[in-house]
Design a protein around this motif. Structure first.
Motif, PDB file in Angstrom:
ATOM      1  N   LEU A  87       0.825  -1.207   0.000  1.00 30.37           N
ATOM      2  CA  LEU A  87       0.000   0.000   0.000  1.00 30.37           C
ATOM      3  C   LEU A  87       0.863   1.262   0.000  1.00 30.37           C
ATOM      4  CD1 LEU A  87      -2.497   1.760   0.471  1.00 30.37           C
ATOM      5  CD2 LEU A  87      -2.438   1.098   2.854  1.00 30.37           C
ATOM      6  N   SER A  88       0.636   2.108  -0.989  1.00 29.41           N
ATOM      7  CA  SER A  88       1.261   3.427  -1.004  1.00 29.41           C
ATOM      8  C   SER A  88       0.190   4.479  -1.169  1.00 29.41           C
ATOM      9  CB  SER A  88       2.248   3.547  -2.167  1.00 29.41           C
ATOM     10  OG  SER A  88       3.290   2.626  -2.010  1.00 29.41           O
ATOM     11  N   LYS A  89       0.429   5.607  -0.531  1.00 29.27           N
ATOM     12  CA  LYS A  89      -0.521   6.710  -0.662  1.00 29.27           C
ATOM     13  C   LYS A  89       0.259   8.011  -0.761  1.00 29.27           C
ATOM     14  CE  LYS A  89      -4.318   9.080  -0.495  1.00 29.27           C
ATOM     15  NZ  LYS A  89      -5.227   9.089  -1.653  1.00 29.27           N
ATOM     16  N   LEU A 147       2.333   7.200   2.732  1.00 22.89           N
ATOM     17  CA  LEU A 147       2.532   5.780   3.035  1.00 22.89           C
ATOM     18  C   LEU A 147       3.367   5.174   1.914  1.00 22.89           C
ATOM     19  CD1 LEU A 147      -1.082   4.717   4.126  1.00 22.89           C
ATOM     20  CD2 LEU A 147       0.877   5.105   5.615  1.00 22.89           C
ATOM     21  N   LYS A 148       4.369   4.398   2.320  1.00 17.24           N
ATOM     22  CA  LYS A 148       5.262   3.841   1.302  1.00 17.24           C
ATOM     23  C   LYS A 148       5.321   2.325   1.431  1.00 17.24           C
ATOM     24  CE  LYS A 148       7.905   7.920   2.365  1.00 17.24           C
ATOM     25  NZ  LYS A 148       8.952   8.328   3.319  1.00 17.24           N
ATOM     26  N   ASP A 149       4.689   1.667   0.511  1.00 13.19           N
ATOM     27  CA  ASP A 149       4.793   0.221   0.405  1.00 13.19           C
ATOM     28  C   ASP A 149       4.550  -0.491   1.743  1.00 13.19           C
ATOM     29  OD1 ASP A 149       5.125  -2.022  -1.124  1.00 13.19           O
ATOM     30  OD2 ASP A 149       7.288  -2.167  -0.741  1.00 13.19           O
ATOM     31  N   VAL A 150       3.397  -0.238   2.299  1.00 10.38           N
ATOM     32  CA  VAL A 150       3.069  -0.843   3.592  1.00 10.38           C
ATOM     33  C   VAL A 150       2.479  -2.239   3.393  1.00 10.38           C
ATOM     34  CG1 VAL A 150       1.560  -0.656   5.609  1.00 10.38           C
ATOM     35  CG2 VAL A 150       2.707   1.377   4.707  1.00 10.38           C
ATOM     36  N   ASP A 151       3.011  -3.212   4.096  1.00  9.76           N
ATOM     37  CA  ASP A 151       2.509  -4.584   4.066  1.00  9.76           C
ATOM     38  C   ASP A 151       2.126  -4.976   5.472  1.00  9.76           C
ATOM     39  OD1 ASP A 151       2.574  -6.550   1.749  1.00  9.76           O
ATOM     40  OD2 ASP A 151       4.347  -5.300   1.372  1.00  9.76           O
ATOM     41  N   PHE A 152       0.995  -5.674   5.589  1.00  7.82           N
ATOM     42  CA  PHE A 152       0.494  -5.802   6.928  1.00  7.82           C
ATOM     43  C   PHE A 152      -0.709  -6.734   6.921  1.00  7.82           C
ATOM     44  CE2 PHE A 152      -2.263  -3.413  10.040  1.00  7.82           C
ATOM     45  CZ  PHE A 152      -1.621  -3.894  11.153  1.00  7.82           C
ATOM     46  N   THR A 153      -0.794  -7.611   7.902  1.00 12.47           N
ATOM     47  CA  THR A 153      -1.914  -8.565   7.942  1.00 12.47           C
ATOM     48  C   THR A 153      -2.633  -8.479   9.283  1.00 12.47           C
ATOM     49  OG1 THR A 153      -0.722 -10.064   6.486  1.00 12.47           O
ATOM     50  CG2 THR A 153      -2.552 -10.992   7.719  1.00 12.47           C
ATOM     51  N   VAL A 154      -3.958  -8.520   9.224  1.00 10.79           N
ATOM     52  CA  VAL A 154      -4.746  -8.557  10.447  1.00 10.79           C
ATOM     53  C   VAL A 154      -5.420  -9.909  10.530  1.00 10.79           C
ATOM     54  CG1 VAL A 154      -6.654  -7.518  11.709  1.00 10.79           C
ATOM     55  CG2 VAL A 154      -5.194  -6.081  10.282  1.00 10.79           C
ATOM     56  N   THR A 211      -3.106   4.937  -3.639  1.00  9.95           N
ATOM     57  CA  THR A 211      -2.365   5.315  -4.841  1.00  9.95           C
ATOM     58  C   THR A 211      -1.909   4.051  -5.570  1.00  9.95           C
ATOM     59  OG1 THR A 211      -1.638   7.279  -3.664  1.00  9.95           O
ATOM     60  CG2 THR A 211      -0.511   6.760  -5.736  1.00  9.95           C
ATOM     61  N   THR A 212      -1.277   3.153  -4.814  1.00  7.62           N
ATOM     62  CA  THR A 212      -0.993   1.827  -5.384  1.00  7.62           C
ATOM     63  C   THR A 212      -1.164   0.791  -4.281  1.00  7.62           C
ATOM     64  OG1 THR A 212       1.356   2.011  -4.851  1.00  7.62           O
ATOM     65  CG2 THR A 212       0.691   2.635  -7.095  1.00  7.62           C
ATOM     66  N   GLY A 213      -1.161  -0.468  -4.682  1.00  6.62           N
ATOM     67  CA  GLY A 213      -1.302  -1.541  -3.711  1.00  6.62           C
ATOM     68  C   GLY A 213      -2.736  -2.013  -3.628  1.00  6.62           C
ATOM     69  N   GLU A 214      -2.944  -3.025  -2.784  1.00 10.77           N
ATOM     70  CA  GLU A 214      -4.316  -3.494  -2.647  1.00 10.77           C
ATOM     71  C   GLU A 214      -4.603  -3.960  -1.235  1.00 10.77           C
ATOM     72  OE1 GLU A 214      -5.304  -6.810  -5.067  1.00 10.77           O
ATOM     73  OE2 GLU A 214      -3.538  -7.961  -4.529  1.00 10.77           O
ATOM     74  N   ILE A 215      -5.893  -4.069  -0.955  1.00  9.54           N
ATOM     75  CA  ILE A 215      -6.347  -4.541   0.345  1.00  9.54           C
ATOM     76  C   ILE A 215      -7.214  -5.760   0.105  1.00  9.54           C
ATOM     77  CG2 ILE A 215      -7.791  -3.987   2.324  1.00  9.54           C
ATOM     78  CD1 ILE A 215      -6.946  -1.046   1.904  1.00  9.54           C
ATOM     79  N   LEU A 216      -6.892  -6.844   0.800  1.00  6.31           N
ATOM     80  CA  LEU A 216      -7.678  -8.062   0.660  1.00  6.31           C
ATOM     81  C   LEU A 216      -8.504  -8.265   1.920  1.00  6.31           C
ATOM     82  CD1 LEU A 216      -4.920 -10.469  -0.761  1.00  6.31           C
ATOM     83  CD2 LEU A 216      -6.473  -8.974  -2.027  1.00  6.31           C
ATOM     84  N   PHE A 217      -9.764  -8.545   1.716  1.00  9.49           N
ATOM     85  CA  PHE A 217     -10.661  -8.857   2.828  1.00  9.49           C
ATOM     86  C   PHE A 217     -11.096 -10.300   2.626  1.00  9.49           C
ATOM     87  CE2 PHE A 217     -14.976  -8.421   4.866  1.00  9.49           C
ATOM     88  CZ  PHE A 217     -14.500  -8.219   6.145  1.00  9.49           C
TER      89      PHE A 217
END
Ligand SMILES: Nc1ncnc2c1ncn2[C@@H]1O[C@H](COP(=O)(O)OP(=O)(O)OP(=O)(O)O)[C@@H](O)[C@H]1O
Ligand SMILES: [Mg+2]
Lengths: 274, 246
Positions: B11-13, B21-28, B58-64
């Motif tokens: 995730l980037s914003k 935000l720069k290339d954030v990777d993260f799992t819940v 801006t780029t990246g994705e969120i998976l639910f």
């Protein structure tokens, strides 16, 4: 002097009293109905104008929204920027000119003209009213999944309505007075009665005196009613604390579908996809 | 990884030319209570707002549940209804009573029947201790009470994850406790939560995971015993030292 005036008024009232009353009634109905329709137009424009347009949306949607905003903008500028008396003439004679259909009913065209005119002013008032609501409430609604129309109808517009009530009142009072220009297309409003009666009996001042009183009566009444409405929309200043034991019964009737509230969902997310 | 609810991938914003935000990777994962800490301006709020799609990525994705919510296939409003958010400034609906604040979303979005929605709203209002105030309007209650209603409003949607953006920062000190207590209770019930906070005691005692952010990147993440007690990264150590005033 004053005696003369009152006797003159007495004379024209005796002869034309019902005509004056009909005129007052017509003015009142035209102003009221048109202001209400104008408000509806204004609120609809307000909702449509504020549909959010994000960069991610597809091209067709963005184009359509842009077009919608331009159309509303033109509507507002044209009908706010020209005299209502001219708009009346324009529409009244324009319709048969272009569509070959004349208005059979003077009421229809009068209500149409005044509503459209009021709507143009209201659209701007509503837009301002919507902008004055803090962004947090839009986000609060968005965050629980409400869409634009749901948010507008349940959260934003009720508050907007309350905030712009003074402006609606203004418009209403202006309409009570300015519907008098509709005599140009033959609408029998309160002022039209003055022209007719004073022309017939040559008592200009007494009739004008009556008219002044009549209009003032209408507008004061409107002010008064609007204040009362404002107060009602303000809501109660206080609230009742509800004691716990009054509530246990109702609150207790709700049962979880699963053992632990957050783990076993009754509704599966899969089922919600469009 | 089947128990992961949310996955944030690359995730980037950026706002203009400002990369927040720069290339954030993260799992819940289900049941996680994650505290996000970091200096002001490090992008914590922006991260939460991106997760709830209040900002467009801006780029990246969120998976639910392993499905992309940013690809345009999933109904975003339906997704938002499953991911609750509690704001620093409460964001209650001022024209509605406390009860209606908690009913409206259920009715409009989840299409719950009226009496069921009311019963559920009351259930959660009771949970946050606001049941006696159901007839009050937001303007008539205190900040701490507003925040508790906001939590009840989010809970009434029965979301799978709750996001909190500094829920106690706008509160007077004596009201912070009542809100934190509610959050602790939720954590004990295994509610999945993602909490941006400056309350170090909450991060330490309640959360199962702590994320430290700086300048738009996740610097360090792990259990509180590790991140807060023996941080590996120098920046985390520096932040904690300044923050805890040692
Ligand atoms: N809408 C926006 N437009 C432009 N810049 C923004 C916008 N929102 C946030 N920013 C910028 O992004 C950066 C990160 O902001 P963010 O609110 O995410 O920080 P934060 O970590 O939550 O800080 P705090 O602890 O103070 O709340 C800030 O520098 C801010 O100026
Ligand atoms: Mg923030």
């Amino acid at each position: 002097m004053l005696e003369q005036l009152f006797s003159d008024i007495g004379i024209i009232w005796a002869k034309y009293g019902t005509v004056y009353l009909t005129g007052i009634w017509n003015t009142l109905v035209l102003a009221t109905v048109s202001t209400l329709i104008g408000c509806v137009i204004g609120f609809v424009c307000g909702i449509l104008q504020t549909i959010p347009c994000a960069k991610g949306d597809n091209l067709a949607k963005r184009f359509f929204l842009k077009l919608l905003r331009i159309v509303i903008r033109i509507y507002v500028e044209v009908f706010r920027g020209t005299p209502m008396i001219l708009q009346a003439v324009f529409i009244y004679y324009g319709m048969p000119y272009f569509f070959g259909m004349a208005f059979r009913d003077i009421w229809t065209v009068s209500i149409l003209v005044v509503s459209i005119n009021t709507g143009a002013y209201m659209a701007e008032s509503v837009r301002g009213g919507i902008m004055s609501i803090d962004a947090g409430q839009f986000e609060g609604a968005k965050a629980i999944g409400m869409n634009h129309f749901q948010t507008m109808l349940s959260v934003i517009l009720p508050q907007t309505l309350r905030n712009i009530l003074p402006q609606i009142g203004n418009n209403y009072i202006i309409n009570v007075k300015d519907t008098s220009v509709m005599f140009i297309i033959g609408f029998q409003d309160f002022f039209a009665v003055h022209k007719m009666v004073s022309g017939a009996v040559f008592k200009y001042f007494p009739s004008a005196f009556l008219e002044m009183g009549g209009y003032l009566f209408l507008t004061l009444l409107a002010s008064f009613l609007l204040r009362a409405l404002e107060k009602r929309l303000q809501g109660k200043g206080n609230y009742e604390l509800v004691s716990e034991d009054q509530l246990v019964m109702t609150a207790g009737t709700y049962q979880f579908s699963g053992a632990a509230p957050y783990e076993e969902k009754s509704r599966d997310y899969q089922g919600e996809k469009p | 990884m089947s128990d992961s609810i949310l996955e944030i991938r690359h995730l980037s914003k950026t706002f203009g030319n400002h990369a927040v935000l720069k290339d954030v990777d993260f799992t819940v994962r289900k049941g996680d209570v994650t505290s996000i800490i970091g200096a002001s301006g490090s992008g914590k709020s922006t991260l939460l707002r991106c997760i709830n799609l209040l900002e467009t990525l801006t780029t990246g994705e969120i998976l639910f549940h392993s499905e992309s919510v940013t690809g345009g296939k999933i109904n975003q409003n339906a997704y938002r209804a499953r991911v609750g958010m509690v704001f620093q400034s409460f964001n209650l609906f001022n024209n509605l009573t406390v009860l209606d604040n908690c009913v409206i979303g259920q009715r409009k979005v989840n299409r719950v029947k009226k009496d069921e929605a009311v019963a559920r709203a009351k259930f959660y209002l009771k949970k946050v201790g606001m049941l006696p105030y159901i007839n009050a309007r937001p303007a008539q209650i205190s900040g701490g009470q507003k925040q508790r209603v906001a939590i009840a409003r989010a809970l009434a949607m029965e979301p799978e994850v709750l996001l909190f953006d500094e829920p106690t920062s706008a509160l007077d000190p004596e009201m912070v406790g009542e809100v934190l207590d509610v959050m602790k209770e939720l954590a004990a019930e295994k509610m999945t939560m993602l909490v941006v906070t400056h309350e170090m005691s909450f991060a330490r005692d309640v959360s199962s995971q702590v994320v430290y952010m700086a300048d738009g990147v996740i610097v360090e993440e792990g259990p509180p015993s590790q991140v807060l007690v023996s941080p590996k990264d120098l920046r985390t150590r520096e932040f904690l030292r300044r923050f805890l005033g040692e």
